[in-house]
Design an enzyme around this catalytic site. Sequence first.
Site, PDB file in Angstrom:
ATOM      1  N   ARG A  61       2.634 -10.326  10.369  1.00 18.99           N
ATOM      2  CA  ARG A  61       3.747  -9.684  10.422  1.00 18.99           C
ATOM      3  C   ARG A  61       5.041 -10.874  10.160  1.00 18.99           C
ATOM      4  O   ARG A  61       6.185 -10.238   9.905  1.00 18.99           O
ATOM      5  CB  ARG A  61       4.332  -8.583  12.010  1.00 18.99           C
ATOM      6  CG  ARG A  61       3.734  -7.972  12.464  1.00 18.99           C
ATOM      7  CD  ARG A  61       2.822  -6.358  11.504  1.00 18.99           C
ATOM      8  NE  ARG A  61       2.029  -6.972  10.948  1.00 18.99           N
ATOM      9  CZ  ARG A  61       1.573  -5.855  10.071  1.00 18.99           C
ATOM     10  NH1 ARG A  61       2.410  -5.003   9.887  1.00 18.99           N
ATOM     11  NH2 ARG A  61       0.257  -6.298   9.313  1.00 18.99           N
ATOM     12  N   LYS A 115       0.810  -1.269  -0.231  1.00 22.18           N
ATOM     13  CA  LYS A 115      -0.063   0.247  -0.095  1.00 22.18           C
ATOM     14  C   LYS A 115       1.090   1.064  -0.006  1.00 22.18           C
ATOM     15  O   LYS A 115       0.213   2.241  -0.536  1.00 22.18           O
ATOM     16  CB  LYS A 115      -0.788   0.016   1.251  1.00 22.18           C
ATOM     17  CG  LYS A 115      -0.363   0.171   2.545  1.00 22.18           C
ATOM     18  CD  LYS A 115      -1.670  -0.206   3.696  1.00 22.18           C
ATOM     19  CE  LYS A 115      -0.556   0.096   5.152  1.00 22.18           C
ATOM     20  NZ  LYS A 115       0.049   0.607   5.531  1.00 22.18           N
ATOM     21  N   THR A 116       1.870   1.623   0.546  1.00 23.40           N
ATOM     22  CA  THR A 116       2.360   2.388   0.634  1.00 23.40           C
ATOM     23  C   THR A 116       3.240   2.577  -0.097  1.00 23.40           C
ATOM     24  O   THR A 116       3.660   3.733  -1.358  1.00 23.40           O
ATOM     25  CB  THR A 116       3.931   2.161   1.121  1.00 23.40           C
ATOM     26  OG1 THR A 116       3.590   1.736   2.708  1.00 23.40           O
ATOM     27  CG2 THR A 116       4.778   3.540   1.718  1.00 23.40           C
ATOM     28  N   ASP A 169      -2.732   7.403   4.032  1.00 22.37           N
ATOM     29  CA  ASP A 169      -2.660   6.177   4.733  1.00 22.37           C
ATOM     30  C   ASP A 169      -3.134   5.459   6.210  1.00 22.37           C
ATOM     31  O   ASP A 169      -3.289   6.296   7.182  1.00 22.37           O
ATOM     32  CB  ASP A 169      -1.028   6.132   4.616  1.00 22.37           C
ATOM     33  CG  ASP A 169      -0.803   4.896   4.630  1.00 22.37           C
ATOM     34  OD1 ASP A 169      -1.635   3.523   4.378  1.00 22.37           O
ATOM     35  OD2 ASP A 169       0.701   4.249   4.994  1.00 22.37           O
ATOM     36  N   GLU A 170      -3.331   4.171   5.940  1.00 20.96           N
ATOM     37  CA  GLU A 170      -4.079   3.676   7.291  1.00 20.96           C
ATOM     38  C   GLU A 170      -5.274   4.162   7.883  1.00 20.96           C
ATOM     39  O   GLU A 170      -5.335   4.792   8.917  1.00 20.96           O
ATOM     40  CB  GLU A 170      -2.985   4.160   8.888  1.00 20.96           C
ATOM     41  CG  GLU A 170      -2.197   3.213   8.257  1.00 20.96           C
ATOM     42  CD  GLU A 170      -1.627   1.401   7.747  1.00 20.96           C
ATOM     43  OE1 GLU A 170      -2.988   1.053   8.405  1.00 20.96           O
ATOM     44  OE2 GLU A 170      -0.807   1.078   8.276  1.00 20.96           O
ATOM     45  N   GLN A 209      -7.030  -4.486  10.098  1.00 21.91           N
ATOM     46  CA  GLN A 209      -6.426  -3.831  11.007  1.00 21.91           C
ATOM     47  C   GLN A 209      -6.532  -2.645  11.588  1.00 21.91           C
ATOM     48  O   GLN A 209      -5.856  -1.578  12.091  1.00 21.91           O
ATOM     49  CB  GLN A 209      -4.622  -3.584   9.659  1.00 21.91           C
ATOM     50  CG  GLN A 209      -4.808  -5.189   9.129  1.00 21.91           C
ATOM     51  CD  GLN A 209      -3.451  -4.735   8.524  1.00 21.91           C
ATOM     52  OE1 GLN A 209      -2.019  -4.582   8.493  1.00 21.91           O
ATOM     53  NE2 GLN A 209      -3.619  -4.967   6.760  1.00 21.91           N
TER      54      GLN A 209
END
Length: 779
Positions: A598, A33-34, A216-217, A247
């Site tokens: 993770r 996504k980044t 973002d997020e 998330q």
Amino acid sequence: MDPLFANLNTAQCEAVRHVEGPMLVLAGPGSGKTRVVTHRIAHLLREGVSPREILALTFTNKASEEMKLRVDAMSPGSRVWVSTFHRFGARLLREYAGFVGLTPNFTIYDTDDSRQTLKRVIEAGKIRTAHYSPDRIASAISAAKNQLITAERYESRTGSPLSQIVAEVYPAYQARLLASSAVDFDDLLLHVANMLYQNNDVRAELDERYRFILVDEYQDTNRAQYVMLRAMSVDHPNLAATGDPDQSIYGWRGADIKNILQFESDFPQVKVVRLEQNYRSSKAVLRVADQLIRLNMRRKAKSLYTDNAEGDPVKLVQYGNQDDEARGVADQIAAGIAAGRRPRDFAVFYRVNALSRVLERGLREHGIPYQMIRGQEFYQRKEIKDVLAYCQLINNPRDDQAALRTINTPVRGIGRKTIDRLGEFAYVNGISLLEACREAVQVEGLNARAIKSVTQYAALIDRLSLLAGAALEEILGTILTETKYREGLQDSESEEDLNRLANIEELLTDARQFDEAHPGGGHLEEYLENAWLVNETDSWEAESDKVTMMTLHAAKGLEFPVVFVVAVEQGLLPHERSINDDEQLEEERRLAFVGITRAKEQLQLSYAVHRDFRGQRRRTVPSPFLLEMPREEMELVSIGTPGSWDVPTDWEDVHDLHDDSHHFEVDSDAADDSFEFGANADRNDEAGSSSPQPASVKAIPAAQITTAARLAGAAPVQPSGIAPDAFIQGMTVMHPEHGPGKIVALSGSGANRRATVKFATAGERRFILAHSPLRPARR
């Protein structure tokens, strides 16, 4: 192939190419996504959008810095504004401070300063708080601010004693903040959101200024952030939200999952793109995570997949007790390192920080280096806060909290009664505490000795304030010398004071590095803002070759080849307070999902049959989340457990153990540092000195401290061969004409390194060290 799209998959390309109109990118873990956000910025720039019209917002300093670097690599010199929400809020408030009753040089209070202010308000108003602690009251105020409920609009709920107390404390607390021209973290968003809501001219101006906003997020946004984004996306609804409901793990601090779940209702013409390909984890890890999270109801459906290798099965280990668990984890890490892995390849996650002690011991027994991530720990240390409080007062003389911290630090013989009388005088006359100190002769009840001490303190602050535009290292060095703060630590034989001295030296190094990145001086406010807005993972050193230990909340956004998630037990994960709340239980499941995803190559989940926790030994119950995973695919192991507690062959048997008589109880008010809204800052100061630390933080004699700049390469030297970096803060030096003197302050670097030296005969003199006749005095 266009280089901008060469390494993107079909869904990523679709998101990057979008220009006009709202867009929702549902990005699964490890889906790049980044990369999508940064490539889209580069695409917008190539399409002719001005960099000044683009705003990118995220939640952590590390994430924003990474995005800046990527954007600059693709579009050098574009200077797109990439920021965290709180930094963006601070920037807008400095520009529009008058709209909310602040001055542009306002102070941002950290959690500790906010709590101290709250306690002062309660004491001054003689407000009866029953059995509610200041932390509990502060949390209620924070929750109100996150819901955009101002002090004026707050109403107590019938039958709620806490809300009745908050209704009395909140307005007084907010009035004290404004009187000090100060804000807490929540105000950085609350003030901006209210300003945009109430002032259409400002709203329209910012809507026009930032025509393209990328977030973002987005699943972590609270109501204040939601209002800010919606207000700036009315005339130009080009809001691109990237996030993942699966998330969303920060509901306890105000994040509202409805913001992302209802995005399509807010923007009916929205383009929705799903990023479902995972580039991080093995197939085995991803299947476990995907099956777990599918049981949540409040989500946007995705089908996660990966082209990565199958990988090792996810391991589920039952240990006899927490010592077995710690040893088992440490043994595996040691074996992995012996087989060729690096310590930084490993991470250990836990639900609450209190579980870290026994794990630390296990790693130390093997001599394995580790780093613990605890957010603002450096800037929360007493000695650092003491020195920075002087900086706060230089920047904002109205800051009463900074004045209270510095007025008798170091000790000047100014007692509690004197401070109380000064505070009362300031309140009655509507002035700051510092101004009251300047008028000490007018304060009733002060004797001549107290008046002298207070007046000298005010004069000291006034002298220091003349340095406001100087380099930061010079400001800090002068503070340490003029207040004799450093001198007091040097003269002490206490191990604790030697550690504090080492931290002060580190602060000076930090200041010097800041000056090198911000030449010219005049950046005090920016440095303070950086210190105030430290994020939880800012202390994580990705390149440091150490095992990483952190809470599951702190782990979000990171990745490691090998991950251990410990204490996967009822009452811990999921947390005790979520058991009877479906929404909180779903958030706990999301938290487990985040921890699992993770892991890149190997994952171990574990629980202990018995656990000593908070002074009690309990027989635990495995987490119900373990029953929701594809256990037929997992490797089940039992280590150090009684025969009757071997891992059951039929896992449905474990379900019978999940009842209220067996679950592991945790004190809900002290379960996780993260639930305290940073309230453990005071405890971190105390715990920091007693908890085991890596050898690197051991106090070093001042004369042996070498700055980072000196280590970086050869520095200019004096004709005699002495490098400017050989001179350190507080050093006694010799001058052929003026004789002995002490270095009061240092600034600059390389050939421009300067020193301010105080001589007994000649007063203060400034020297360019590369060309000066100064020499370190012989001891």
